[in-house]
Design a protein around this motif. Structure first.
Motif, PDB file in Angstrom:
ATOM      1  N   TYR A  39      28.281   4.304  19.510  1.00  0.00           N
ATOM      2  CA  TYR A  39      29.521   5.067  19.401  1.00  0.00           C
ATOM      3  C   TYR A  39      29.839   5.290  17.931  1.00  0.00           C
ATOM      4  CZ  TYR A  39      34.489   6.193  19.671  1.00  0.00           C
ATOM      5  OH  TYR A  39      35.702   6.819  19.556  1.00  0.00           O
ATOM      6  N   THR A  40      29.876   6.565  17.528  1.00  0.00           N
ATOM      7  CA  THR A  40      30.295   6.947  16.179  1.00  0.00           C
ATOM      8  C   THR A  40      31.207   8.159  16.311  1.00  0.00           C
ATOM      9  OG1 THR A  40      28.396   8.428  15.894  1.00  0.00           O
ATOM     10  CG2 THR A  40      28.122   6.150  15.133  1.00  0.00           C
ATOM     11  N   LYS A  41      31.785   8.596  15.182  1.00  0.00           N
ATOM     12  CA  LYS A  41      32.631   9.793  15.230  1.00  0.00           C
ATOM     13  C   LYS A  41      31.804  11.005  15.662  1.00  0.00           C
ATOM     14  CE  LYS A  41      36.061   8.409  11.831  1.00  0.00           C
ATOM     15  NZ  LYS A  41      36.621   8.669  10.495  1.00  0.00           N
ATOM     16  N   GLY A  42      30.589  11.101  15.155  1.00  0.00           N
ATOM     17  CA  GLY A  42      29.705  12.215  15.508  1.00  0.00           C
ATOM     18  C   GLY A  42      29.337  12.218  16.979  1.00  0.00           C
ATOM     19  N   SER A  43      28.966  11.052  17.501  1.00  0.00           N
ATOM     20  CA  SER A  43      28.594  10.990  18.921  1.00  0.00           C
ATOM     21  C   SER A  43      29.806  11.239  19.813  1.00  0.00           C
ATOM     22  CB  SER A  43      27.936   9.646  19.245  1.00  0.00           C
ATOM     23  OG  SER A  43      28.823   8.578  19.031  1.00  0.00           O
ATOM     24  N   LYS A  44      30.986  10.850  19.361  1.00  0.00           N
ATOM     25  CA  LYS A  44      32.207  11.087  20.131  1.00  0.00           C
ATOM     26  C   LYS A  44      32.519  12.588  20.190  1.00  0.00           C
ATOM     27  CE  LYS A  44      36.239  10.223  22.050  1.00  0.00           C
ATOM     28  NZ  LYS A  44      36.292  10.429  23.468  1.00  0.00           N
ATOM     29  N   THR A  45      32.346  13.314  19.078  1.00  0.00           N
ATOM     30  CA  THR A  45      32.616  14.757  19.090  1.00  0.00           C
ATOM     31  C   THR A  45      31.607  15.492  19.974  1.00  0.00           C
ATOM     32  OG1 THR A  45      31.344  15.073  17.062  1.00  0.00           O
ATOM     33  CG2 THR A  45      33.720  14.823  16.831  1.00  0.00           C
ATOM     34  N   ILE A  46      30.348  15.054  19.941  1.00  0.00           N
ATOM     35  CA  ILE A  46      29.326  15.655  20.816  1.00  0.00           C
ATOM     36  C   ILE A  46      29.688  15.422  22.274  1.00  0.00           C
ATOM     37  CG2 ILE A  46      26.918  15.483  21.556  1.00  0.00           C
ATOM     38  CD1 ILE A  46      26.213  14.932  18.596  1.00  0.00           C
ATOM     39  N   LEU A  47      30.122  14.209  22.597  1.00  0.00           N
ATOM     40  CA  LEU A  47      30.537  13.877  23.965  1.00  0.00           C
ATOM     41  C   LEU A  47      31.714  14.749  24.390  1.00  0.00           C
ATOM     42  CD1 LEU A  47      30.426  12.035  26.500  1.00  0.00           C
ATOM     43  CD2 LEU A  47      31.993  10.516  25.293  1.00  0.00           C
ATOM     44  N   ASP A  48      32.704  14.915  23.520  1.00  0.00           N
ATOM     45  CA  ASP A  48      33.875  15.732  23.848  1.00  0.00           C
ATOM     46  C   ASP A  48      33.482  17.182  24.109  1.00  0.00           C
ATOM     47  OD1 ASP A  48      35.529  13.556  23.651  1.00  0.00           O
ATOM     48  OD2 ASP A  48      36.155  13.989  21.587  1.00  0.00           O
ATOM     49  N   LYS A  49      32.593  17.726  23.269  1.00  0.00           N
ATOM     50  CA  LYS A  49      32.138  19.110  23.459  1.00  0.00           C
ATOM     51  C   LYS A  49      31.404  19.259  24.791  1.00  0.00           C
ATOM     52  CE  LYS A  49      31.641  20.325  18.601  1.00  0.00           C
ATOM     53  NZ  LYS A  49      30.697  20.627  17.514  1.00  0.00           N
ATOM     54  N   GLU A  50      30.554  18.286  25.104  1.00  0.00           N
ATOM     55  CA  GLU A  50      29.789  18.333  26.352  1.00  0.00           C
ATOM     56  C   GLU A  50      30.713  18.247  27.564  1.00  0.00           C
ATOM     57  OE1 GLU A  50      26.532  15.470  28.249  1.00  0.00           O
ATOM     58  OE2 GLU A  50      26.018  16.127  26.215  1.00  0.00           O
ATOM     59  N   LEU A  51      31.714  17.384  27.497  1.00  0.00           N
ATOM     60  CA  LEU A  51      32.660  17.254  28.611  1.00  0.00           C
ATOM     61  C   LEU A  51      33.478  18.534  28.780  1.00  0.00           C
ATOM     62  CD1 LEU A  51      33.927  13.580  28.151  1.00  0.00           C
ATOM     63  CD2 LEU A  51      32.388  14.446  29.905  1.00  0.00           C
ATOM     64  N   ASN A  52      33.891  19.156  27.682  1.00  0.00           N
ATOM     65  CA  ASN A  52      34.637  20.419  27.767  1.00  0.00           C
ATOM     66  C   ASN A  52      33.776  21.519  28.370  1.00  0.00           C
ATOM     67  OD1 ASN A  52      37.038  19.451  26.743  1.00  0.00           O
ATOM     68  ND2 ASN A  52      36.529  19.967  24.632  1.00  0.00           N
ATOM     69  N   LEU A  53      32.499  21.582  27.961  1.00  0.00           N
ATOM     70  CA  LEU A  53      31.588  22.589  28.493  1.00  0.00           C
ATOM     71  C   LEU A  53      31.401  22.408  29.998  1.00  0.00           C
ATOM     72  CD1 LEU A  53      29.684  24.927  27.736  1.00  0.00           C
ATOM     73  CD2 LEU A  53      27.882  23.237  27.457  1.00  0.00           C
ATOM     74  N   ARG A  54      31.224  21.158  30.429  1.00  0.00           N
ATOM     75  CA  ARG A  54      31.077  20.874  31.866  1.00  0.00           C
ATOM     76  C   ARG A  54      32.327  21.270  32.641  1.00  0.00           C
ATOM     77  NH1 ARG A  54      29.356  14.958  32.085  1.00  0.00           N
ATOM     78  NH2 ARG A  54      27.800  15.160  30.485  1.00  0.00           N
ATOM     79  N   GLN A  55      33.482  20.992  32.038  1.00  0.00           N
ATOM     80  CA  GLN A  55      34.748  21.321  32.699  1.00  0.00           C
ATOM     81  C   GLN A  55      34.906  22.833  32.861  1.00  0.00           C
ATOM     82  OE1 GLN A  55      38.076  19.702  30.529  1.00  0.00           O
ATOM     83  NE2 GLN A  55      38.754  18.539  32.299  1.00  0.00           N
ATOM     84  N   GLU A  56      34.519  23.597  31.827  1.00  0.00           N
ATOM     85  CA  GLU A  56      34.604  25.054  31.895  1.00  0.00           C
ATOM     86  C   GLU A  56      33.653  25.609  32.964  1.00  0.00           C
ATOM     87  OE1 GLU A  56      33.808  26.405  27.942  1.00  0.00           O
ATOM     88  OE2 GLU A  56      35.688  25.598  27.159  1.00  0.00           O
ATOM     89  N   LYS A  57      32.435  25.054  33.024  1.00  0.00           N
ATOM     90  CA  LYS A  57      31.472  25.502  34.039  1.00  0.00           C
ATOM     91  C   LYS A  57      32.002  25.214  35.438  1.00  0.00           C
ATOM     92  CE  LYS A  57      27.113  25.239  31.529  1.00  0.00           C
ATOM     93  NZ  LYS A  57      25.823  24.551  31.416  1.00  0.00           N
ATOM     94  N   GLU A  58      32.578  24.034  35.616  1.00  0.00           N
ATOM     95  CA  GLU A  58      33.117  23.668  36.924  1.00  0.00           C
ATOM     96  C   GLU A  58      34.282  24.587  37.306  1.00  0.00           C
ATOM     97  OE1 GLU A  58      34.536  20.090  39.704  1.00  0.00           O
ATOM     98  OE2 GLU A  58      32.978  19.859  38.207  1.00  0.00           O
ATOM     99  N   ALA A  59      35.138  24.909  36.342  1.00  0.00           N
ATOM    100  CA  ALA A  59      36.272  25.801  36.615  1.00  0.00           C
ATOM    101  C   ALA A  59      35.773  27.189  37.021  1.00  0.00           C
ATOM    102  CB  ALA A  59      37.179  25.899  35.401  1.00  0.00           C
ATOM    103  N   ALA A  60      34.715  27.679  36.365  1.00  0.00           N
ATOM    104  CA  ALA A  60      34.152  28.981  36.710  1.00  0.00           C
ATOM    105  C   ALA A  60      33.553  28.947  38.116  1.00  0.00           C
ATOM    106  CB  ALA A  60      33.091  29.380  35.699  1.00  0.00           C
ATOM    107  N   LEU A  61      32.854  27.857  38.438  1.00  0.00           N
ATOM    108  CA  LEU A  61      32.262  27.713  39.767  1.00  0.00           C
ATOM    109  C   LEU A  61      33.340  27.675  40.842  1.00  0.00           C
ATOM    110  CD1 LEU A  61      29.772  27.152  41.580  1.00  0.00           C
ATOM    111  CD2 LEU A  61      30.168  24.723  41.128  1.00  0.00           C
ATOM    112  N   VAL A  62      34.406  26.921  40.597  1.00  0.00           N
ATOM    113  CA  VAL A  62      35.489  26.803  41.575  1.00  0.00           C
ATOM    114  C   VAL A  62      36.163  28.151  41.792  1.00  0.00           C
ATOM    115  CG1 VAL A  62      37.788  25.793  41.962  1.00  0.00           C
ATOM    116  CG2 VAL A  62      35.895  24.340  41.255  1.00  0.00           C
TER     117      VAL A  62
END
Length: 146
Positions: A39-62
């Motif tokens: 866990y670092t600041k860099g890995s946390k920002t990558i995780l946040d971006k990935e989670l946001n991208l997944r959320q957007e894809k799920e919203a589009a699918l729904v």
């Protein structure tokens, strides 16, 4: 040591969880076997971006599945069946038959998404649940006629 899990780890957490583990377990097991990253600041920002991208894809699918729901909700699908003397149906209407009928209408819905409470083995109108996503489900009417 804090670790972001890349996969589910039994007894520790699910994918994308941030957990606190001992240094030895983190380095020698989780990181070495690619089950987690430090866990670092860099890995946390990558995780946040990935989670946001997944959320957007799920919203589009729904939203796409909701369009299908609007078109199909409370639709009647008719089946002609053979019956005996007293009006009893030979066999029953299966989820595969419902799936095939929906494909004829232009909707490619997997038969695993079609849920019936019991066998459709009598004449009349039966409500059938179609669960396209955990957030999108609706009923259609299956009409069984002679």
């Amino acid at each position: 040591m804090k670790v972001i899990l890349l996969k589910d780890v039994k007894g520790k957490g699910k994918k994308d969880d941030i957990i606190e583990v001992s240094d030895g377990y983190g380095n020698n097991y989780l990181i070495k076997n690619k089950l987690g990253v430090l866990y670092t600041k860099g890995s946390k920002t990558i995780l946040d971006k990935e989670l946001n991208l997944r959320q957007e894809k799920e919203a589009a699918l729904v939203s796409e599945l909701n369009e299908i729901k609007k078109k199909l909700e409370n639709t009647n699908i008719k089946f002609k069946v053979n019956t005996g003397k007293d009006g009893r149906v030979f066999g029953n209407v299966s989820t595969k038959q419902i799936c095939d009928e929906l494909k004829k209408k232009g909707y490619n819905i997997d038969k695993k998404c079609i849920k019936t409470n019991s066998n459709i083995d009598s004449l009349g109108v039966h409500k059938v649940l179609i669960e396209l996503h955990k957030k999108v489900s609706f009923f259609i009417n299956v009409v069984v006629d002679k």
